[in-house]
Design an enzyme around this catalytic site. Structure first.
Site, PDB file in Angstrom:
ATOM      1  N   GLU A 289     -11.654  -4.688  -5.380  1.00  0.00           N
ATOM      2  CA  GLU A 289     -11.351  -5.987  -4.784  1.00  0.00           C
ATOM      3  C   GLU A 289     -12.233  -7.129  -5.271  1.00  0.00           C
ATOM      4  O   GLU A 289     -12.239  -8.201  -4.658  1.00  0.00           O
ATOM      5  CB  GLU A 289     -11.391  -5.897  -3.245  1.00  0.00           C
ATOM      6  CG  GLU A 289     -10.384  -4.903  -2.689  1.00  0.00           C
ATOM      7  CD  GLU A 289     -10.329  -4.853  -1.180  1.00  0.00           C
ATOM      8  OE1 GLU A 289      -9.387  -4.263  -0.636  1.00  0.00           O
ATOM      9  OE2 GLU A 289     -11.251  -5.423  -0.533  1.00  0.00           O
TER      10      GLU A 289
ATOM     11  N   GLU B 118      -4.491   1.094  -1.324  1.00  0.00           N
ATOM     12  CA  GLU B 118      -5.177   0.903  -0.041  1.00  0.00           C
ATOM     13  C   GLU B 118      -4.205   0.348   0.978  1.00  0.00           C
ATOM     14  O   GLU B 118      -3.475  -0.603   0.689  1.00  0.00           O
ATOM     15  CB  GLU B 118      -6.356  -0.078  -0.154  1.00  0.00           C
ATOM     16  CG  GLU B 118      -7.691   0.530  -0.438  1.00  0.00           C
ATOM     17  CD  GLU B 118      -8.833  -0.453  -0.179  1.00  0.00           C
ATOM     18  OE1 GLU B 118      -8.700  -1.286   0.747  1.00  0.00           O
ATOM     19  OE2 GLU B 118      -9.830  -0.389  -0.895  1.00  0.00           O
TER      20      GLU B 118
END
Length: 816
Positions: A419, A511
């Site tokens: 991320e 995710e």
């Protein structure tokens, strides 16, 4: 090569203190202090706050060791250090040997000049990473921002340490230090092996394996490279030159037995031994051809794993360190957690970038169990420096870890970070000056890590970030479902209802998650009964996601009637979590080959906590994990209501051959009577999905609050069941079912027959104080159809103890 092992019992003291305590190596300072009674259990209550001083201090590990003339007579005497956490100065006999500042690197230092015959002493001074991170932040020419967490040691992004040691939105803040890997004195005059790695070339009926050894030689000399792979032996004379030597030979395996991911075939591992210059390395090698296919198509950019020519739908979860105290990360603990993952039909684990490169034991176990690894490099949820010194340090880390791990059959791909590409848009300072931070990002993840991976392992894909759209794509991929991998957090972080999973078609969802509370057994490990309340101080201390408990409660009111009592609340939170992930996984699985992977967040916990995990800190299965065992099954039946008010019935088949299936759809009322029954047959394609039927809802459930659907699938060696409610559970008038259980012991396990006079939903059996798993749990129980479950304990237990511990839950029993 000669070795003196330095693992064992050392002495630990705070720098400047005259008091020392025994400390295990490998191990960490917090564990040693806890064992010595110097700190309270940091997992109990809010004791974490009382031990923050440990991370603010400098700590000294020391021990004595003996060297004989055989060691000192060699040309090279070196110290091997792995897993030094993190900022350390090393002394031998009070002489400074070296400094280290990256716990992810292996260090080898020449120490002969510092050693003497007989008794020697080594001291390693670990400086406070918390203080050094803060000091480095003050010296920055411009801000390098990071994410914020409720209890945190800031600026961990400025040191090469496990990021979640400094706290996360599921983890405690324990800034541990210590020695976690091999540490020894080595000695050689001819050479030592730095790395061994292989390259496989597969053709029909043959696998050629190029075996390469990197050998460091003090003076050079004649030796022989000896390689054995299975029953094959190969010898090659070698003349070493002083310095680094790269030597290789090729071994040909005819008709190799291939390694497959879990659920797709055997996990065959060949013994590999490489010996040269008196040093030796042993490994186990899985022969397989693994490709990550990313191709432009009419949708965007595909993302799928192909093993031995077969496209594999990846089913799994994200992994965080097994414990916040590194000393507790034992092989036994890892084996238990990974065995649970494989038992739930998982075939992939993503090692998340805010944790650590795992131990050799971890990857060995994944090889054995067929668990492919999505391997992040250790960067997460922050921006990072791009100075020459930082990049050079990271390059050495990456080269070492890739060469260390690349021979594991389980490693599927290397990923630059978690991320961090998206994080460019998280912070005001980086949004205002994105160009500056994008240049730093590119220098780190492409110019340094990408180039290092290309050099150290050209056989695998390098994926620069998760989520992203591949190399060269610097766009924000947070809500992009058509390219590469996706993290989908709309349900949890944005409070969307579970059917929001139907709004996206990810190519690979790496995710997504939903929280629940852990079991009462786990809660009792950190809180007294007086705090068994979601808003009690200790309970809130063990919830690190801001507003996390509120989100769980608010979502519960959308789907369920409010439960009575703490026990029912805990149970229903786990039901809710399981339903959230089940809905996403089953929907996305039926979209293959467009979507080719789901890795939910998260598999495990680092401490006892309310979190997204399916396995509690103790290893106990949450209800999500039981559901995962079903929704990740090799052949499943599932049903969805579409926007045309139809019920779609699908079969998903992950097997390598087409599967002829029979599905029986029954519409039951809540009084326990079958109102409608239909039977469907079809052939589900290999590695694909089949639409069996579309049925108008008005024909199946004209009054959706009065009926539910139950589906049973049978095929060649496969069975699966599922159910479907046509409206929210809270709107249905569920019967007050009488659920009965009887247990008996059979060969060390326990058979439990469960029956009910009326339909009962999410029927769950729980054993208080007894570790172990049932073979199924959290299921729909129908009248006249008793279920026999098997409980396998992880410790000796009598039938009476088992009976006394048994607790039964179901949905109707949670409210009056």
């Amino acid at each position: 090569m000669r070795r003196v092992d330095l693992r064992g019992i050392w002495q630990l003291s705070q720098l400047g203190s005259g008091e020392s305590i025994p400390a295990q190596v490998p191990g960490d300072n917090h564990s040693a202090l806890l064992q010595a009674g110097k700190i309270p259990d940091p997992y109990w209550g809010d004791n974490e706050l009382a031990v923050q001083w440990v991370g603010e201090g400098d700590w000294v590990y020391s021990r004595k060791f003996t060297l004989d003339q055989d060691i000192l007579g060699e040309s090279s005497v070196f110290l091997n250090c792995e897993g030094l956490d993190t900022i350390a100065d090393i002394y031998i006999n009070d002489q400074h040997v070296a400094s280290t500042d990256n716990m992810f690197r292996r260090y080898r230092f020449e120490v002969k000049e510092h050693c003497r015959l007989g008794e020697n002493e080594i001291k390693i001074v670990f400086h406070s990473a918390a203080k050094i991170a803060a000091q480095r932040s003050r010296q920055l020419p411009y801000e390098i921002p990071h994410s914020q967490y409720p209890i945190q040691s800031p600026h961990v992004n400025l040191v090469r340490k496990v990021a979640c040691h400094g706290g996360w939105d599921w983890g405690c803040c324990l800034m541990v230090s210590g020695i976690y890997g091999d540490i020894y004195i080595g000695a050689t005059s001819l050479g030592r092996i730095e790395y061994v790695y292989t390259t496989q070339t597969h053709t029909d009926g043959c696998c050629k394996v190029e075996v390469t050894a990197e050998v460091m030689s003090p003076k050079g000399g004649e030796t022989e490279l000896q390689v054995s792979l299975g029953d094959i032996r190969k010898r090659k004379p070698v003349m070493l030159k002083p310095g680094l030597n790269i030597v290789s030979t090729e071994v040909e395996v005819v008709n190799p037995r291939l390694w497959w991911p879990n659920g797709h075939g055997e996990q065959v591992l060949y013994d590999l031994t490489v010996a040269i210059a008196g040093d030796e390395v042993k490994k186990r090698l899985g022969l397989r051809k693994l490709e990550v296919i990313t191709e432009e198509d009419e949708i965007g950019l595909s993302f799928k794993i192909r093993v031995n020519g077969v496209d594999i739908f990846c089913k799994g979860a994200n992994w965080i360190p097994a414990d916040a105290l590194p000393q507790r990360q034992t092989r036994e603990r890892l084996d238990d957690l990974l065995t649970c993952a494989a038992a739930a039909h998982m075939n992939m684990i993503r090692i998340w970038g805010g944790g650590q490169y795992e131990s050799d034991d971890f990857y060995d176990l994944c090889d054995e169990k067929g668990l492919m690894i999505w391997q992040d490099f250790m960067f997460s949820c922050a921006l990072y420096p791009a100075t020459k010194e930082f990049l050079a340090n990271v390059r050495e880390e990456v080269i070492h870890q890739v060469k260390r791990l690349r021979d594991h059959a389980c490693i599927a791909l290397w990923c630059g970070n978690n991320e961090c590409l998206g994080a460019l848009n998280w912070f005001d300072v980086s949004r205002r000056n994105r160009d500056r931070y994008l240049v730093d990002y590119d220098r780190l993840y492409e110019g340094t890590i990408g180039q290092a991976v290309d050099e150290a392992d050209p056989t695998r894909l390098y994926w620069p970030s998760s989520p992203c759209g591949g190399r060269g794509d610097y766009s924000d991929c947070w809500h992009e479902d058509s390219r590469g991998d996706m993290h989908y957090w709309t349900v949890w972080h944005e409070n969307a209802s579970f059917d929001a999973y139907f709004d996206v078609i990810p190519r690979f969802c790496s995710e997504f998650g939903y929280q629940s509370f852990p079991s009462l057994d786990t809660i009792a490990s950190f809180a007294p009964e007086s705090q068994f309340n979601p808003t009690a101080p200790f309970m809130e201390h063990h919830q690190r996601n801001p507003a996390g408990n509120s989100k769980i409660v608010e979502m519960m009111t959308r789907y369920f009637r409010v439960p009575e009592g703490f026990e029912n609340f805990i149970f229903l939170s786990q039901v809710q979590q399981g339903l959230a992930i089940k809905m996403g996984v089953e929907y996305w699985r039926h979209l293959q080959p467009t979507c080719m992977g789901t890795l939910y967040w998260q598999l495990n916990d680092v401490w006892p906590v309310c979190s997204w995990s399916s396995l509690e800190y103790s290893g106990r299965w949450k209800l999500l994990h039981y559901m995962a065992k079903r929704f990740y099954g090799p052949v499943i039946v599932t049903a969805f209501q579409n926007k045309e008010d139809e019920l779609e019935i699908w079969v998903v088949n992950d097997q390598h051959q087409a599967q002829t299936v029979q599905v029986i759809l029954q519409i039951w009322d809540f009084a326990g009577k079958i109102q409608k029954e239909e039977e469907y047959t079809g052939v589900a394609p290999a590695g694909g999905a089949l639409l069996l039927a579309k049925r108008p809802l008005e024909q199946l459930a004209s009054r959706p609050d009065e009926v539910f659907a139950f589906l049973e699938l049978t095929g060649d060696g496969v069975q699966h069941y599922n159910d479907h409610f046509f409206t929210e559970y809270k709107r249905c008038h569920l019967p007050d079912a009488n659920v009965k259980v009887t247990a008996k012991e059979v060969d060390g396990a326990y058979q439990v027959e469960v029956s009910s006079d009326l339909p009962a939903f999410f029927v769950t059996l729980e054993t208080r104080g007894i570790r172990g798993e049932f073979d199924d749990n959290c299921f729909t129980l129908l009248p006249g159809k008793p279920r026999t479950l098997v409980f396998t304990p992880k410790e000796a237990v009598t039938l009476k103890e088992f009976d006394d511990s048994l607790k039964v839950y179901h949905l109707r029993a949670t409210y009056r």
